[in-house]
Design a protein around this motif. Sequence first.
Motif, PDB file in Angstrom:
ATOM      1  N   ASP A 239      -9.188  -5.595  -1.059  1.00 42.57           N
ATOM      2  CA  ASP A 239      -9.789  -6.896  -1.354  1.00 42.57           C
ATOM      3  C   ASP A 239      -8.794  -7.970  -0.950  1.00 42.57           C
ATOM      4  O   ASP A 239      -7.692  -8.050  -1.501  1.00 42.57           O
ATOM      5  CB  ASP A 239     -10.100  -6.989  -2.847  1.00 42.57           C
ATOM      6  CG  ASP A 239     -10.879  -8.242  -3.219  1.00 42.57           C
ATOM      7  OD1 ASP A 239     -10.586  -9.321  -2.650  1.00 42.57           O
ATOM      8  OD2 ASP A 239     -11.759  -8.158  -4.088  1.00 42.57           O
ATOM      9  N   LEU A 240      -9.157  -8.798   0.035  1.00 43.79           N
ATOM     10  CA  LEU A 240      -8.219  -9.782   0.551  1.00 43.79           C
ATOM     11  C   LEU A 240      -7.926 -10.902  -0.440  1.00 43.79           C
ATOM     12  O   LEU A 240      -6.920 -11.600  -0.315  1.00 43.79           O
ATOM     13  CB  LEU A 240      -8.750 -10.370   1.867  1.00 43.79           C
ATOM     14  CG  LEU A 240      -8.843  -9.388   3.035  1.00 43.79           C
ATOM     15  CD1 LEU A 240      -9.484 -10.057   4.245  1.00 43.79           C
ATOM     16  CD2 LEU A 240      -7.472  -8.840   3.397  1.00 43.79           C
ATOM     17  N   ALA A 241      -8.784 -11.070  -1.433  1.00 40.80           N
ATOM     18  CA  ALA A 241      -8.576 -12.141  -2.413  1.00 40.80           C
ATOM     19  C   ALA A 241      -7.488 -11.799  -3.419  1.00 40.80           C
ATOM     20  O   ALA A 241      -6.646 -12.636  -3.759  1.00 40.80           O
ATOM     21  CB  ALA A 241      -9.885 -12.446  -3.139  1.00 40.80           C
ATOM     22  N   ASP A 242      -7.482 -10.547  -3.891  1.00 39.25           N
ATOM     23  CA  ASP A 242      -6.518 -10.199  -4.941  1.00 39.25           C
ATOM     24  C   ASP A 242      -5.599  -9.042  -4.568  1.00 39.25           C
ATOM     25  O   ASP A 242      -4.722  -8.659  -5.357  1.00 39.25           O
ATOM     26  CB  ASP A 242      -7.234  -9.877  -6.256  1.00 39.25           C
ATOM     27  CG  ASP A 242      -8.192  -8.692  -6.148  1.00 39.25           C
ATOM     28  OD1 ASP A 242      -8.143  -7.951  -5.143  1.00 39.25           O
ATOM     29  OD2 ASP A 242      -8.997  -8.493  -7.086  1.00 39.25           O
ATOM     30  N   GLY A 243      -5.776  -8.450  -3.386  1.00 34.89           N
ATOM     31  CA  GLY A 243      -4.900  -7.377  -2.938  1.00 34.89           C
ATOM     32  C   GLY A 243      -5.201  -6.016  -3.547  1.00 34.89           C
ATOM     33  O   GLY A 243      -4.504  -5.040  -3.252  1.00 34.89           O
ATOM     34  N   HIS A 244      -6.257  -5.932  -4.367  1.00 37.73           N
ATOM     35  CA  HIS A 244      -6.604  -4.639  -4.967  1.00 37.73           C
ATOM     36  C   HIS A 244      -7.056  -3.672  -3.877  1.00 37.73           C
ATOM     37  O   HIS A 244      -7.861  -4.026  -3.012  1.00 37.73           O
ATOM     38  CB  HIS A 244      -7.716  -4.814  -6.005  1.00 37.73           C
ATOM     39  CG  HIS A 244      -8.226  -3.510  -6.551  1.00 37.73           C
ATOM     40  ND1 HIS A 244      -7.513  -2.754  -7.457  1.00 37.73           N
ATOM     41  CD2 HIS A 244      -9.378  -2.823  -6.296  1.00 37.73           C
ATOM     42  CE1 HIS A 244      -8.203  -1.665  -7.745  1.00 37.73           C
ATOM     43  NE2 HIS A 244      -9.324  -1.680  -7.059  1.00 37.73           N
ATOM     44  N   SER A 245      -6.558  -2.442  -3.916  1.00 36.16           N
ATOM     45  CA  SER A 245      -6.933  -1.444  -2.916  1.00 36.16           C
ATOM     46  C   SER A 245      -7.635  -0.265  -3.565  1.00 36.16           C
ATOM     47  O   SER A 245      -7.321   0.115  -4.702  1.00 36.16           O
ATOM     48  CB  SER A 245      -5.705  -0.968  -2.134  1.00 36.16           C
ATOM     49  OG  SER A 245      -4.812  -0.280  -2.979  1.00 36.16           O
TER      50      SER A 245
ATOM     51  N   LEU B 216       0.802  -1.211   0.000  1.00 31.63           N
ATOM     52  CA  LEU B 216       0.000   0.000   0.000  1.00 31.63           C
ATOM     53  C   LEU B 216       0.838   1.266   0.000  1.00 31.63           C
ATOM     54  O   LEU B 216       0.349   2.336  -0.346  1.00 31.63           O
ATOM     55  CB  LEU B 216      -0.938   0.009   1.218  1.00 31.63           C
ATOM     56  CG  LEU B 216      -1.917  -1.168   1.291  1.00 31.63           C
ATOM     57  CD1 LEU B 216      -2.679  -1.138   2.607  1.00 31.63           C
ATOM     58  CD2 LEU B 216      -2.875  -1.166   0.119  1.00 31.63           C
ATOM     59  N   GLY B 217       2.096   1.161   0.425  1.00 29.83           N
ATOM     60  CA  GLY B 217       2.914   2.357   0.557  1.00 29.83           C
ATOM     61  C   GLY B 217       2.453   3.222   1.713  1.00 29.83           C
ATOM     62  O   GLY B 217       1.526   2.870   2.458  1.00 29.83           O
ATOM     63  N   GLY B 218       3.098   4.373   1.880  1.00 31.81           N
ATOM     64  CA  GLY B 218       2.728   5.261   2.983  1.00 31.81           C
ATOM     65  C   GLY B 218       2.981   4.609   4.323  1.00 31.81           C
ATOM     66  O   GLY B 218       4.061   4.081   4.579  1.00 31.81           O
ATOM     67  N   GLY B 219       1.956   4.617   5.177  1.00 30.32           N
ATOM     68  CA  GLY B 219       2.083   4.005   6.493  1.00 30.32           C
ATOM     69  C   GLY B 219       0.789   3.343   6.930  1.00 30.32           C
ATOM     70  O   GLY B 219       0.042   3.898   7.742  1.00 30.32           O
TER      71      GLY B 219
END
Length: 307
Positions: free
Chosen positions: A99-105, A49-52
């Motif tokens: 999305d925990l399935a594919d990591g899309h934020s 995700l970057g940032g913090g």
Amino acid sequence: MHDHTILAEGLKFPEGPIAMPDGSVIVVEIARGTLSRVRDGQVEVIADLGGGPNGAAIGPDGRCYVCNNGGFTWVERRGRLFPAEQATDYGGGRIEAVDLADGHSEVLYTHCDGEPLKGPNDIVFDAQGGFWFTDHGKTRARDRDRTGVFYAAADGSFIEEAIFPLEGPNGIGLSPAEDELYVAETPTGRVWAYELSAPGKLQGERRDRPDGGRLLPGRQGYFLFDSMAVDAEGNVCVATIVDGGITILSPKGEPARHVPCPDPLTTNICFGGPDLKTAYVTLSSTGKLIAMPWPTPGAPLNFLPRR
């Protein structure tokens, strides 16, 4: 301290633990910029995700909602990692859903009424699917932000600043009946209780005293409060920095208790296991996630399936 089991080591400043029904534990790694999953001693990155990325909670749509504080600069001393001032590449704070399935934020919020979010920190969902979150703000060489507490809709359609100002608000939680909101201030070592009249609504227009809501009886000494979880009896279990551990505060006025942990930067706690009597605790400066038995079950979290 209690007997404990180390579930993972080598994490980059873990926070925001979520005990999942499959036995894994989701954490953020603030210094790594990731949402990660700990399973059988292994660490898997769900999303970069970057940032913090800081606080995290499962929402009504099954996504993981993350408070992203925008990042810190970091100091390493004697093998321990410590957050310092605002990151040199800081671009603001945000609320995002993963999305925990594919990591899309997806970024849901970066502002409220035109004011940028500074350093969103901790989050809790109510039974209606809205969420409360704190903005801890950022610290720079000669100044720091004034911030507060927000209430927002999970679909990105509504955000409101409900409490302002507070001193470095951090941990946030709801009473089991969801009739009180608890907010920890880091620098003061205080936890405030606010009565709620409805979801997302404080009792009365705003807080009616300059010191905030009702102060929960605390403990003596110098310490800082971080994130929290609430147990089934309504006790507020707040991670404690300096004399690292978990401080247990009673809304009923009973004396505070302290459970020591082997890291001065004990930053967060959640409950899991089939009876919710296992505490999962992030030991951030040493990069560990530990589990230990807890005498009181945790209060079940909304939208988090049980085993």
